[in-house]
Design an enzyme around this catalytic site. Structure first.
Site, PDB file in Angstrom:
ATOM      1  N   ASN A 121     -30.876 -96.953  87.132  1.00 38.33           N
ATOM      2  CA  ASN A 121     -30.350 -98.314  87.217  1.00 38.33           C
ATOM      3  C   ASN A 121     -30.053 -98.782  85.796  1.00 38.33           C
ATOM      4  O   ASN A 121     -30.960 -99.104  85.038  1.00 38.33           O
ATOM      5  CB  ASN A 121     -31.389 -99.239  87.878  1.00 38.33           C
ATOM      6  CG  ASN A 121     -30.933-100.682  87.890  1.00 38.33           C
ATOM      7  OD1 ASN A 121     -29.778-100.983  87.556  1.00 38.33           O
ATOM      8  ND2 ASN A 121     -31.820-101.583  88.270  1.00 38.33           N
ATOM      9  N   TRP A 122     -28.761 -98.808  85.483  1.00 42.25           N
ATOM     10  CA  TRP A 122     -28.377 -99.145  84.102  1.00 42.25           C
ATOM     11  C   TRP A 122     -28.345-100.643  83.838  1.00 42.25           C
ATOM     12  O   TRP A 122     -28.099-101.071  82.730  1.00 42.25           O
ATOM     13  CB  TRP A 122     -27.008 -98.509  83.786  1.00 42.25           C
ATOM     14  CG  TRP A 122     -27.156 -97.097  83.307  1.00 42.25           C
ATOM     15  CD1 TRP A 122     -28.235 -96.294  83.480  1.00 42.25           C
ATOM     16  CD2 TRP A 122     -26.200 -96.346  82.564  1.00 42.25           C
ATOM     17  NE1 TRP A 122     -28.014 -95.070  82.898  1.00 42.25           N
ATOM     18  CE2 TRP A 122     -26.768 -95.076  82.332  1.00 42.25           C
ATOM     19  CE3 TRP A 122     -24.926 -96.602  82.078  1.00 42.25           C
ATOM     20  CZ2 TRP A 122     -26.102 -94.079  81.636  1.00 42.25           C
ATOM     21  CZ3 TRP A 122     -24.258 -95.600  81.390  1.00 42.25           C
ATOM     22  CH2 TRP A 122     -24.835 -94.357  81.164  1.00 42.25           C
ATOM     23  N   GLU A 140     -41.137-102.007  93.242  1.00 43.98           N
ATOM     24  CA  GLU A 140     -41.090-102.340  91.825  1.00 43.98           C
ATOM     25  C   GLU A 140     -41.932-103.593  91.563  1.00 43.98           C
ATOM     26  O   GLU A 140     -41.438-104.710  91.731  1.00 43.98           O
ATOM     27  CB  GLU A 140     -39.650-102.614  91.389  1.00 43.98           C
ATOM     28  CG  GLU A 140     -38.715-101.443  91.569  1.00 43.98           C
ATOM     29  CD  GLU A 140     -37.516-101.510  90.611  1.00 43.98           C
ATOM     30  OE1 GLU A 140     -37.289-100.513  89.912  1.00 43.98           O
ATOM     31  OE2 GLU A 140     -36.839-102.544  90.555  1.00 43.98           O
ATOM     32  N   GLY A 171     -35.134 -97.756  84.974  1.00 44.48           N
ATOM     33  CA  GLY A 171     -34.268 -98.673  84.235  1.00 44.48           C
ATOM     34  C   GLY A 171     -34.022 -98.148  82.835  1.00 44.48           C
ATOM     35  O   GLY A 171     -33.282 -97.180  82.632  1.00 44.48           O
ATOM     36  N   GLY A 172     -34.682 -98.756  81.858  1.00 45.97           N
ATOM     37  CA  GLY A 172     -34.462 -98.452  80.442  1.00 45.97           C
ATOM     38  C   GLY A 172     -34.373 -96.960  80.111  1.00 45.97           C
ATOM     39  O   GLY A 172     -33.438 -96.529  79.428  1.00 45.97           O
TER      40      GLY A 172
HETATM   41  P1  13P Z   1     -37.545-100.368  83.652  1.00 43.09           P
HETATM   42  O1  13P Z   1     -37.615 -98.891  83.958  1.00 43.09           O
HETATM   43  O2  13P Z   1     -36.673-100.653  82.451  1.00 43.09           O
HETATM   44  O3  13P Z   1     -38.882-100.988  83.601  1.00 43.09           O
HETATM   45  O4  13P Z   1     -36.761-101.043  84.875  1.00 43.09           O
HETATM   46  C1  13P Z   1     -37.172-100.783  86.161  1.00 43.09           C
HETATM   47  C2  13P Z   1     -36.181-101.336  87.074  1.00 43.09           C
HETATM   48  O5  13P Z   1     -36.052-102.532  87.214  1.00 43.09           O
HETATM   49  C3  13P Z   1     -35.341-100.386  87.817  1.00 43.09           C
HETATM   50  O6  13P Z   1     -34.638-101.021  88.837  1.00 43.09           O
END
Ligand code: 13P
Length: 245
Positions: free
Chosen positions: A6-7, A163, A227-228
């Site tokens: 998820n970018w 999440e 995410g990141g």
């Molecule tokens: P991070 O991996 O940056 O914590 O983000 C998680 C996220 O929200 C994926 O949808």
């Protein structure tokens, strides 16, 4: 195992380079069983869609409107539009959208339209830190699941992404025992209340190449929503490698 990138609101045309590396990795590991899904911002869907043709990688969007095809909704994108551009998946109910007002009822409408448009849905749920401290996690998850999936038939087209909001972008992940319990709780709700035979539940929140080694010890987890760490090809590939190789 699913690995979903998820970018969020990151990335431009140069980011294709990162995708190329991951494509190469999937070609080298053709025989291994895993699925990679890229969810870049809308602006990159077209170029990513062209790049991933003839690869094992699939495309997803990060949100959509609840109107199935067209309408006077300035700035919105419909599930049909996403499907036409090559998306097979869409993320719905991400806490970053819930926090700006998206309700369980809207989430439900979006899921319905997406499934009608033949998209698979990455349905996000999770509790806030305050809810966790008040020991309301199960109650919140239960409500999000039952309201979000209300009267939805093709539940086999849903991947649930757990999440915890306090874990997103913070570097903090849940205790392994707690996470195991929560994922198992979600699966039980899906099985018992919604009669899903083989529910798939992913974990998302600060997943990185280091902590993934601990996270994979939880047998109930069917993959990760990253995410990141998904923006750098090396990190994303390392997460996949440490899980499946
Ligand atoms: P991070 O991996 O940056 O914590 O983000 C998680 C996220 O929200 C994926 O949808």
């Amino acid at each position: 195992m699913y690995f979903i990138a998820n970018w969020k609101m990151y990335g431009d045309l140069k980011s294709i380079k990162s995708l190329n590396k991951v494509i190469k990795f999937t070609r080298l590991n053709k025989r291994k069983k895993f699925k990679i899904i890229y969810c870049p911002p809308y602006t990159l869907l077209d170029s990513f869609s062209k790049k991933i043709k003839k690869t094992k990688i699939e495309l997803g969007a990060q949100n959509c409107h609840f109107e199935i095809s067209n309408g006077p909704f300035t700035g919105s994108i419909s599930p049909t539009m996403l499907k036409k551009i090559g998306s097979n998946y869409v993320i719905i109910g991400h806490s970053e959208n819930r926090s700006t007002g998206e309700t369980n009822a809207e989430v439900n409408k979006k899921i319905k339209s997406s499934i009608k448009s033949n998209l698979k849905v990455i349905f996000c749920i999770g509790e806030t830190l305050i809810e966790k401290r008040k020991k309301l996690t199960n109650k919140i998850l239960y409500k999000q699941i039952l309201k979000g999936l209300y009267k939805i038939k093709n539940l086999n087209k849903i991947l649930v992404a757990y999440e915890p909001i306090w874990s997103i972008g913070t570097g903090v992940i849940p205790k392994i025992d707690d996470l195991d319990k929560n994922v198992t709780f979600i699966k039980n709700v899906l099985k018992k209340h919604l009669k899903v035979k083989n529910p798939k539940v992913l974990y998302g929140g600060s997943v990185n190449p280091k902590n993934v080694e601990n996270l994979v010890s939880i047998k109930a987890i069917d993959g990760f929503l990253v995410g990141g760490a998904s923006q750098k090809a090396k990190n994303f590939i390392d997460i996949v490698k440490k899980t499946i190789i």
